[in-house]
Design a protein around this motif. Structure first.
Motif, PDB file in Angstrom:
ATOM      1  N   SER A  45     -10.736  -6.910  -1.330  1.00 29.71           N
ATOM      2  CA  SER A  45     -10.851  -5.569  -0.748  1.00 29.71           C
ATOM      3  C   SER A  45      -9.484  -4.945  -0.490  1.00 29.71           C
ATOM      4  O   SER A  45      -9.307  -3.726  -0.630  1.00 29.71           O
ATOM      5  N   THR A  46      -8.498  -5.760  -0.125  1.00 31.90           N
ATOM      6  CA  THR A  46      -7.129  -5.258   0.027  1.00 31.90           C
ATOM      7  C   THR A  46      -6.628  -4.713  -1.296  1.00 31.90           C
ATOM      8  O   THR A  46      -6.012  -3.634  -1.358  1.00 31.90           O
ATOM      9  N   LEU A  47      -6.901  -5.430  -2.378  1.00 32.52           N
ATOM     10  CA  LEU A  47      -6.499  -4.983  -3.713  1.00 32.52           C
ATOM     11  C   LEU A  47      -7.159  -3.656  -4.057  1.00 32.52           C
ATOM     12  O   LEU A  47      -6.503  -2.742  -4.583  1.00 32.52           O
TER      13      LEU A  47
ATOM     14  N   ASP B  80       3.434  -7.152  -9.632  1.00 35.11           N
ATOM     15  CA  ASP B  80       4.053  -7.855  -8.490  1.00 35.11           C
ATOM     16  C   ASP B  80       3.576  -7.299  -7.150  1.00 35.11           C
ATOM     17  O   ASP B  80       4.375  -7.085  -6.232  1.00 35.11           O
ATOM     18  N   LEU B  81       2.290  -7.099  -7.013  1.00 34.25           N
ATOM     19  CA  LEU B  81       1.756  -6.452  -5.817  1.00 34.25           C
ATOM     20  C   LEU B  81       1.711  -7.430  -4.651  1.00 34.25           C
ATOM     21  O   LEU B  81       1.141  -8.527  -4.747  1.00 34.25           O
ATOM     22  N   VAL B  82       2.325  -7.017  -3.545  1.00 30.69           N
ATOM     23  CA  VAL B  82       2.377  -7.823  -2.323  1.00 30.69           C
ATOM     24  C   VAL B  82       1.913  -6.954  -1.156  1.00 30.69           C
ATOM     25  O   VAL B  82       2.313  -5.795  -1.043  1.00 30.69           O
ATOM     26  N   ARG B  83       1.042  -7.522  -0.314  1.00 35.34           N
ATOM     27  CA  ARG B  83       0.654  -6.825   0.918  1.00 35.34           C
ATOM     28  C   ARG B  83       0.651  -7.818   2.060  1.00 35.34           C
ATOM     29  O   ARG B  83      -0.082  -8.803   2.059  1.00 35.34           O
TER      30      ARG B  83
ATOM     31  N   PRO C  80       1.454  -0.769  -0.429  1.00 39.07           N
ATOM     32  CA  PRO C  80       1.867  -2.169  -0.597  1.00 39.07           C
ATOM     33  C   PRO C  80       3.170  -2.464   0.136  1.00 39.07           C
ATOM     34  O   PRO C  80       3.987  -1.566   0.369  1.00 39.07           O
ATOM     35  N   THR C  81       3.369  -3.713   0.485  1.00 36.99           N
ATOM     36  CA  THR C  81       4.653  -4.145   1.024  1.00 36.99           C
ATOM     37  C   THR C  81       5.707  -4.076  -0.068  1.00 36.99           C
ATOM     38  O   THR C  81       6.851  -3.676   0.162  1.00 36.99           O
ATOM     39  N   SER C  82       5.319  -4.453  -1.288  1.00 36.67           N
ATOM     40  CA  SER C  82       6.174  -4.300  -2.469  1.00 36.67           C
ATOM     41  C   SER C  82       5.285  -4.342  -3.695  1.00 36.67           C
ATOM     42  O   SER C  82       4.103  -4.684  -3.623  1.00 36.67           O
ATOM     43  N   GLY C  83       5.873  -3.987  -4.848  1.00 36.14           N
ATOM     44  CA  GLY C  83       5.102  -3.936  -6.081  1.00 36.14           C
ATOM     45  C   GLY C  83       4.602  -2.535  -6.369  1.00 36.14           C
ATOM     46  O   GLY C  83       4.780  -1.606  -5.566  1.00 36.14           O
ATOM     47  N   THR C  84       3.969  -2.358  -7.537  1.00 37.89           N
ATOM     48  CA  THR C  84       3.548  -1.025  -7.977  1.00 37.89           C
ATOM     49  C   THR C  84       2.123  -1.031  -8.505  1.00 37.89           C
ATOM     50  O   THR C  84       1.632  -2.031  -9.027  1.00 37.89           O
ATOM     51  N   VAL C  85       1.483   0.130  -8.358  1.00 36.25           N
ATOM     52  CA  VAL C  85       0.192   0.416  -8.976  1.00 36.25           C
ATOM     53  C   VAL C  85       0.384   1.685  -9.800  1.00 36.25           C
ATOM     54  O   VAL C  85       0.625   2.755  -9.242  1.00 36.25           O
ATOM     55  N   GLU C  86       0.291   1.558 -11.128  1.00 35.04           N
ATOM     56  CA  GLU C  86       0.502   2.694 -12.014  1.00 35.04           C
ATOM     57  C   GLU C  86      -0.789   3.033 -12.740  1.00 35.04           C
ATOM     58  O   GLU C  86      -1.383   2.168 -13.394  1.00 35.04           O
ATOM     59  N   LEU C  87      -1.216   4.276 -12.617  1.00 33.56           N
ATOM     60  CA  LEU C  87      -2.383   4.789 -13.333  1.00 33.56           C
ATOM     61  C   LEU C  87      -1.904   5.896 -14.262  1.00 33.56           C
ATOM     62  O   LEU C  87      -1.265   6.852 -13.805  1.00 33.56           O
TER      63      LEU C  87
END
Length: 298
Positions: free
Chosen positions: A67-69, A21-24, A79-86
């Motif tokens: 490029s934002t991603l 749910d990545l938002v920017r 991000p404005t909201s959402g998560t990036v998990e590594l």
């Protein structure tokens, strides 16, 4: 009396990278005193995952959010909201020191091999930069590892003391790949890694990336506008349009049977050479030349 047998099913391995749910959003400069400033939705609800050792292609035109991603996955932007998990860690919630240490697991290869290497620094200094940032190795250890990764990308140990201007574009991108490789990352984000190179050199760099993946089990997130590059390297592709994923699938199938109009337009923009067309044109030109020569001697 019969007894039912139950076969244990092993749980699916967690993905190496999980984007949810990545938002920017970016706020525009205020244009009116009594109106709120406008906003640009660079990414709007992006979801995908990449399994370890696999390659995911992100395709789309300029302005689609690619490029934002990349910046969000590399934790270079929030991000404005959402998560990036590594590896199960939310990169944007890690304390600064933990994030610095975590960066050994993910590195980036940039588009421009001419602009991404500092011309004032030697190859050794450039390639060992990620190790210097980690602060856990001696200078001698760094030099030894730099020599090792240069060899792995097809360059020589005595190139360590040279400067970027002494190399071709393809060699410079090999240096950039060596820099990304030196921490033995689990994930490499490659942002248009061959678009600035000649076509003949592109295949060499892509084949190198494939070889390194097979050798070290590297996971790639490849950002490109070139469908042929994605088809060459990636197991899966997602199509990004106006900050949203509009289609996904295996490259060959997706490009052959594109469903979304935007994907169809991307595929339609790729020049197609009909088999035999060029041969027929050459034969016609040769026949015309022979006819002209015959007419002159008649």
């Amino acid at each position: 009396m019969t007894h039912a047998t139950h076969t244990a099913v092993a749980p699916a391995a967690a993905p190496l990278l999980q984007v949810t749910d990545l938002v920017r959003e970016y706020t525009l400069p205020r244009e009116h005193l009594f109106r709120p400033p406008g906003k640009v939705h660079a990414l709007n609800g992006v979801n995908f995952s990449i399994a370890a050792g696999r390659s995911l292609g992100i395709v789309g035109e300029s302005g689609s959010g690619k490029s934002t991603l990349a910046r969000l996955v590399m934790a270079l932007d929030a991000p404005t909201s959402g998560t990036v998990e590594l590896l199960g860690r939310n990169l944007h919630q890690l304390p600064a020191e933990e994030l610095r240490q975590a960066r050994r697991d993910f590195q980036m290869v940039f588009q421009d091999p001419y602009g991404s290497l500092d011309p004032r620094q030697t190859v050794e200094r450039i390639v060992t930069e990620p190790l210097q940032a980690q602060g856990q190795t001696t200078r001698a250890e760094q030099r030894e590892q730099a020599a090792q990764v240069l060899s792995q990308v097809g360059l020589r140990t005595n190139d360590l003391g040279k400067y970027p201007h002494e190399f071709s574009g393809g060699q410079r991108q090999r240096i950039a790949i060596a820099r990304a490789l030196i921490t033995r990352p689990r994930l490499i984000v490659a942002d248009e890694p061959v678009s600035a190179l000649d076509v003949s050199v592109q295949a060499q760099v892509l084949n190198l990336m494939q070889d390194l993946q097979q050798q070290f089990g590297i996971t790639y997130m490849l950002i490109s506008h070139d469908l042929a590059v994605v088809n060459h390297l990636c197991d899966e592709v997602v199509v990004l349009y106006q900050g949203r994923i509009v289609e996904r699938g295996a490259p060959a199938e997706l490009f052959r049977n594109a469903q979304h109009p935007y994907t169809q337009s991307l595929v339609g923009a790729v020049p197609q050479v009909q088999p035999g067309r060029a041969r027929a044109r050459r034969a016609a030109a040769a026949a015309a030349a022979v006819a002209a020569a015959t007419a002159k001697t008649a």
